[in-house]
Design a protein around this motif. Structure first.
Motif, PDB file in Angstrom:
ATOM      1  N   LEU A 197      90.759  62.709  70.758  1.00  0.00           N
ATOM      2  CA  LEU A 197      89.034  63.147  69.983  1.00  0.00           C
ATOM      3  C   LEU A 197      88.803  61.240  69.383  1.00  0.00           C
ATOM      4  O   LEU A 197      89.813  61.234  68.581  1.00  0.00           O
ATOM      5  CB  LEU A 197      88.988  63.791  68.975  1.00  0.00           C
ATOM      6  N   GLY A 198      88.128  61.254  69.332  1.00  0.00           N
ATOM      7  CA  GLY A 198      87.029  59.324  69.289  1.00  0.00           C
ATOM      8  C   GLY A 198      85.965  60.124  67.972  1.00  0.00           C
ATOM      9  O   GLY A 198      85.805  61.363  67.606  1.00  0.00           O
ATOM     10  N   LEU A 199      86.379  58.881  66.937  1.00  0.00           N
ATOM     11  CA  LEU A 199      85.780  59.231  66.138  1.00  0.00           C
ATOM     12  C   LEU A 199      85.219  57.780  65.502  1.00  0.00           C
ATOM     13  O   LEU A 199      85.959  56.750  64.799  1.00  0.00           O
ATOM     14  CB  LEU A 199      86.932  59.468  64.640  1.00  0.00           C
ATOM     15  N   HIS A 200      83.859  58.200  65.206  1.00  0.00           N
ATOM     16  CA  HIS A 200      82.876  56.849  64.746  1.00  0.00           C
ATOM     17  C   HIS A 200      82.593  57.200  63.882  1.00  0.00           C
ATOM     18  O   HIS A 200      81.025  57.743  63.980  1.00  0.00           O
ATOM     19  CB  HIS A 200      82.304  55.763  66.022  1.00  0.00           C
ATOM     20  N   TRP A 201      83.161  56.997  62.376  1.00  0.00           N
ATOM     21  CA  TRP A 201      82.602  57.928  61.522  1.00  0.00           C
ATOM     22  C   TRP A 201      80.634  57.097  61.132  1.00  0.00           C
ATOM     23  O   TRP A 201      80.376  57.999  60.787  1.00  0.00           O
ATOM     24  CB  TRP A 201      83.188  57.670  59.959  1.00  0.00           C
ATOM     25  N   GLY A 202      80.811  56.083  60.842  1.00  0.00           N
ATOM     26  CA  GLY A 202      79.726  54.711  61.028  1.00  0.00           C
ATOM     27  C   GLY A 202      78.381  55.715  61.683  1.00  0.00           C
ATOM     28  O   GLY A 202      77.196  56.316  60.470  1.00  0.00           O
ATOM     29  N   LEU A 203      78.496  56.439  62.860  1.00  0.00           N
ATOM     30  CA  LEU A 203      77.150  57.115  63.820  1.00  0.00           C
ATOM     31  C   LEU A 203      76.819  57.802  62.891  1.00  0.00           C
ATOM     32  O   LEU A 203      75.755  58.546  63.123  1.00  0.00           O
ATOM     33  CB  LEU A 203      77.692  57.035  64.877  1.00  0.00           C
ATOM     34  N   TYR A 204      77.693  58.847  62.379  1.00  0.00           N
ATOM     35  CA  TYR A 204      77.061  60.239  60.632  1.00  0.00           C
ATOM     36  C   TYR A 204      76.029  59.947  59.978  1.00  0.00           C
ATOM     37  O   TYR A 204      75.550  60.874  60.272  1.00  0.00           O
ATOM     38  CB  TYR A 204      78.482  61.209  60.521  1.00  0.00           C
ATOM     39  N   ASN A 205      75.837  58.138  59.900  1.00  0.00           N
ATOM     40  CA  ASN A 205      75.105  58.367  58.915  1.00  0.00           C
ATOM     41  C   ASN A 205      73.662  58.344  59.249  1.00  0.00           C
ATOM     42  O   ASN A 205      72.340  58.296  58.681  1.00  0.00           O
ATOM     43  CB  ASN A 205      74.963  56.876  58.370  1.00  0.00           C
ATOM     44  N   THR A 206      73.856  57.741  60.700  1.00  0.00           N
ATOM     45  CA  THR A 206      72.967  58.369  61.602  1.00  0.00           C
ATOM     46  C   THR A 206      72.260  59.832  61.895  1.00  0.00           C
ATOM     47  O   THR A 206      71.686  60.346  61.888  1.00  0.00           O
ATOM     48  CB  THR A 206      72.125  57.096  62.831  1.00  0.00           C
ATOM     49  N   ARG A 207      73.184  60.462  62.594  1.00  0.00           N
ATOM     50  CA  ARG A 207      72.774  61.477  63.419  1.00  0.00           C
ATOM     51  C   ARG A 207      73.377  62.691  62.640  1.00  0.00           C
ATOM     52  O   ARG A 207      72.704  63.398  62.782  1.00  0.00           O
ATOM     53  CB  ARG A 207      74.715  61.422  64.410  1.00  0.00           C
ATOM     54  N   ASP A 208      73.913  62.574  61.171  1.00  0.00           N
ATOM     55  CA  ASP A 208      73.599  63.671  60.387  1.00  0.00           C
ATOM     56  C   ASP A 208      74.261  63.142  58.951  1.00  0.00           C
ATOM     57  O   ASP A 208      75.324  63.682  58.381  1.00  0.00           O
ATOM     58  CB  ASP A 208      74.950  65.080  60.666  1.00  0.00           C
ATOM     59  N   PRO A 209      72.700  62.925  58.492  1.00  0.00           N
ATOM     60  CA  PRO A 209      73.392  61.810  57.309  1.00  0.00           C
ATOM     61  C   PRO A 209      73.556  63.490  55.829  1.00  0.00           C
ATOM     62  O   PRO A 209      74.351  63.024  54.919  1.00  0.00           O
ATOM     63  CB  PRO A 209      71.885  61.200  56.809  1.00  0.00           C
ATOM     64  N   GLU A 210      73.166  64.613  56.463  1.00  0.00           N
ATOM     65  CA  GLU A 210      73.372  65.060  55.438  1.00  0.00           C
ATOM     66  C   GLU A 210      75.077  65.976  55.484  1.00  0.00           C
ATOM     67  O   GLU A 210      75.635  66.390  54.376  1.00  0.00           O
ATOM     68  CB  GLU A 210      72.678  66.562  55.494  1.00  0.00           C
ATOM     69  N   ALA A 211      75.668  65.451  56.061  1.00  0.00           N
ATOM     70  CA  ALA A 211      77.552  66.252  56.377  1.00  0.00           C
ATOM     71  C   ALA A 211      77.617  64.717  55.810  1.00  0.00           C
ATOM     72  O   ALA A 211      78.559  65.303  55.522  1.00  0.00           O
ATOM     73  CB  ALA A 211      77.124  65.984  58.054  1.00  0.00           C
ATOM     74  N   VAL A 212      77.379  63.794  55.782  1.00  0.00           N
ATOM     75  CA  VAL A 212      78.127  62.721  54.785  1.00  0.00           C
ATOM     76  C   VAL A 212      77.692  63.067  53.681  1.00  0.00           C
ATOM     77  O   VAL A 212      78.829  63.229  52.782  1.00  0.00           O
ATOM     78  CB  VAL A 212      77.449  61.188  55.452  1.00  0.00           C
ATOM     79  N   ARG A 213      76.536  63.453  52.936  1.00  0.00           N
ATOM     80  CA  ARG A 213      76.440  63.470  51.687  1.00  0.00           C
ATOM     81  C   ARG A 213      77.122  64.653  51.021  1.00  0.00           C
ATOM     82  O   ARG A 213      77.772  65.102  49.980  1.00  0.00           O
ATOM     83  CB  ARG A 213      74.316  63.933  51.330  1.00  0.00           C
ATOM     84  N   ALA A 214      77.607  65.899  51.912  1.00  0.00           N
ATOM     85  CA  ALA A 214      78.105  66.760  51.554  1.00  0.00           C
ATOM     86  C   ALA A 214      79.736  66.689  51.079  1.00  0.00           C
ATOM     87  O   ALA A 214      80.347  66.931  50.926  1.00  0.00           O
ATOM     88  CB  ALA A 214      78.073  68.194  52.895  1.00  0.00           C
ATOM     89  N   CYS A 215      79.765  65.367  52.362  1.00  0.00           N
ATOM     90  CA  CYS A 215      81.352  65.508  52.290  1.00  0.00           C
ATOM     91  C   CYS A 215      81.152  63.905  50.677  1.00  0.00           C
ATOM     92  O   CYS A 215      82.827  63.932  50.272  1.00  0.00           O
ATOM     93  CB  CYS A 215      82.072  64.303  53.366  1.00  0.00           C
ATOM     94  N   HIS A 216      80.703  63.765  50.548  1.00  0.00           N
ATOM     95  CA  HIS A 216      80.833  62.829  49.431  1.00  0.00           C
ATOM     96  C   HIS A 216      80.851  63.713  48.052  1.00  0.00           C
ATOM     97  O   HIS A 216      81.649  63.734  47.145  1.00  0.00           O
ATOM     98  CB  HIS A 216      80.028  61.631  49.200  1.00  0.00           C
ATOM     99  N   ARG A 217      79.740  64.671  48.511  1.00  0.00           N
ATOM    100  CA  ARG A 217      80.500  65.142  47.350  1.00  0.00           C
ATOM    101  C   ARG A 217      81.276  66.339  46.937  1.00  0.00           C
ATOM    102  O   ARG A 217      82.479  66.759  46.152  1.00  0.00           O
ATOM    103  CB  ARG A 217      79.044  66.873  46.745  1.00  0.00           C
ATOM    104  N   GLU A 218      82.033  66.675  48.240  1.00  0.00           N
ATOM    105  CA  GLU A 218      83.156  67.208  48.609  1.00  0.00           C
ATOM    106  C   GLU A 218      84.072  66.777  47.950  1.00  0.00           C
ATOM    107  O   GLU A 218      85.186  66.445  47.087  1.00  0.00           O
ATOM    108  CB  GLU A 218      83.527  67.707  49.947  1.00  0.00           C
ATOM    109  N   LEU A 219      84.308  64.997  48.299  1.00  0.00           N
ATOM    110  CA  LEU A 219      85.026  64.013  47.541  1.00  0.00           C
ATOM    111  C   LEU A 219      85.239  64.081  46.560  1.00  0.00           C
ATOM    112  O   LEU A 219      85.895  63.790  45.541  1.00  0.00           O
ATOM    113  CB  LEU A 219      84.504  62.440  48.595  1.00  0.00           C
ATOM    114  N   THR A 220      83.505  64.093  46.149  1.00  0.00           N
ATOM    115  CA  THR A 220      83.467  63.265  44.452  1.00  0.00           C
ATOM    116  C   THR A 220      84.129  65.068  43.832  1.00  0.00           C
ATOM    117  O   THR A 220      84.789  64.799  42.570  1.00  0.00           O
ATOM    118  CB  THR A 220      82.506  63.947  44.156  1.00  0.00           C
ATOM    119  N   ASP A 221      84.458  66.297  44.216  1.00  0.00           N
ATOM    120  CA  ASP A 221      84.980  67.172  43.370  1.00  0.00           C
ATOM    121  C   ASP A 221      86.397  67.012  43.835  1.00  0.00           C
ATOM    122  O   ASP A 221      87.164  67.367  43.195  1.00  0.00           O
ATOM    123  CB  ASP A 221      84.407  68.352  44.401  1.00  0.00           C
TER     124      ASP A 221
END
Ligand SMILES: NC(=O)c1ccc[n+]([C@@H]2O[C@H](COP(=O)([O-])OP(=O)(O)OC[C@H]3O[C@@H](n4cnc5c(N)ncnc54)[C@H](OP(=O)(O)O)[C@@H]3O)[C@@H](O)[C@H]2O)c1
Length: 349
Positions: A285-309
């Protein structure tokens, strides 16, 4: 103000120059930020060497993630285009649940808008990518919670869909992204095997919570993983190294295992044998995390909430191994590239 700038490509310690530069002015949708802490990442060295996927115009300032204080808000960033990851997070950015951009004076973490990087006294960030800095973490730790932890979270949960009780093999487990993956793997209920280079890093990996530590310089990785898993192999492999690390991984991957390709810190890009993946029923599986900022920004925001918790609960805490002043940035970038650091080295201007 003072900032490190790169005018030509080469080794970080040769091409980074600490200079007096004009203060940046926030453009549309941008925030002007005072840098409180900027974590050093392997890509900072790749940027200096001209080997990163992004090649900013010269001169540019490296430094790809930071914790900073908002000094000013640019035009167009005032109309609620900014961070929305505030609803249920521990929020020190003065934006609780509003969906508004962070207020002047608030503490945020963000990726700077190159050519303005984090290794300077001030920089610019896109308002939409600024996130509230978790209160549970100091400035250096907060700066280090971003790229490495987002990458680890997307690798383990979104790409590999790791399950509690599975075995996770992490290469460069004492490094920046590796240390984050170890903590996130433990938080997900996995058993974690960490691979490191040398006894000091082995000690660090044990301190991070690895259940089993393998020293790639003295141990046989394949034999150690098989022994630790009763011959089954690792269910998930997190590989920021490539080269030999990848070659060893396919020899100790479990039936229906998943190898997440995260980076090539060894400098060697593997050429996988797809016949081998077929015969052994594993996924690459390839992973280029930066792409999620444009492809699925809500998932990046949700991840930040999870990491904060997770940070608030103490389940994750970035390993800040060294804190250096602005003067020390070039040497720090060089040492990360040379593979001799652990966790994150953080620059505090
Ligand atoms: N895919 C993504 O979205 C994404 C996001 C962030 C970072 N990355 C990538 O992840 C990798 C790691 O980044 P990082 O900032 O966290 O660095 P890092 O892991 O702190 O440093 C690299 C580590 O790789 C290991 N290594 C093995 N062979 C090496 C060699 N020949 N030269 C140098 N290091 C070697 C070393 O650990 P040991 O000696 O313990 O083995 C070294 O400490 C980079 O390739 C980066 O580009 C990818």
């Amino acid at each position: 103000m003072k900032a490190w700038r790169v005018h030509r490509n080469g080794e970080p310690r040769d091409v980074m120059r600490l200079e007096e530069t004009p203060e940046p002015e926030p453009g549309a949708g941008q925030l002007l930020v005072r840098v409180r802490a900027a974590a050093v990442n392997f890509p900072d060295a790749l940027l200096c060497r001209g080997e990163y996927q992004v090649r900013p115009d010269f001169p540019f300032t490296p430094g790809v993630e930071l914790c900073g204080e908002v000094l000013a808000v640019g035009e167009g960033a005032e109309n609620g285009e900014g961070t929305e990851d505030t609803a249920d997070s521990t929020d020190s950015a003065g934006t609780e649940g509003t969906g508004e951009v962070p207020a002047v004076g608030s503490r945020v973490l963000a990726q700077p808008a190159l050519p303005w990087g984090g290794f300077g006294e001030q920089t610019l960030v896109a308002a939409e990518n600024a996130r509230p800095a978790p209160e549970a973490l100091d400035d250096a730790e907060a700066a280090a919670l971003h790229i490495g932890y987002q990458t680890g979270w997307f690798a383990l949960h979104r790409r590999a869909r790791i399950q509690p009780g599975e075995t996770l093999l992490v290469h460069a487990a004492a490094g920046g992204v590796g240390s984050a993956a170890v903590q996130l793997g433990k938080a997900a209920g996995a058993r974690v095997i960490g691979v490191v280079g040398g006894p000091a890093k082995a000690e660090t990996a044990r301190g991070l919570g690895c259940d089993v530590v393998v020293d790639r310089r003295s141990d046989d990785i394949v034999a150690a993983v098989k022994e630790a898993t009763g011959g089954r192999g690792a269910d998930v492999v997190y590989d920021p190294v490539g080269g030999d690390a990848y070659t060893k991984s396919v020899k100790c991957i479990a039936f229906e295992g998943r190898i997440v390709v995260v980076g090539f810190a060894s400098g060697a890009v593997p050429t996988p044998g797809l016949n081998h993946a077929l015969i052994k029923n594993y996924s690459i599986l390839g992973l280029h995390w930066g792409l999620y900022n444009t492809r699925d920004p809500e998932a990046v925001r949700a991840c930040h909430r999870e990491l904060t918790d997770l940070a608030a609960k103490g389940a994750v805490k970035p390993l800040v191994s060294e804190r250096v002043g602005l003067d020390g940035a070039a040497e720090a970038v060089q040492r990360v590239f040379d593979g001799i650091t652990t966790g994150r080295v953080v620059v505090e201007p």
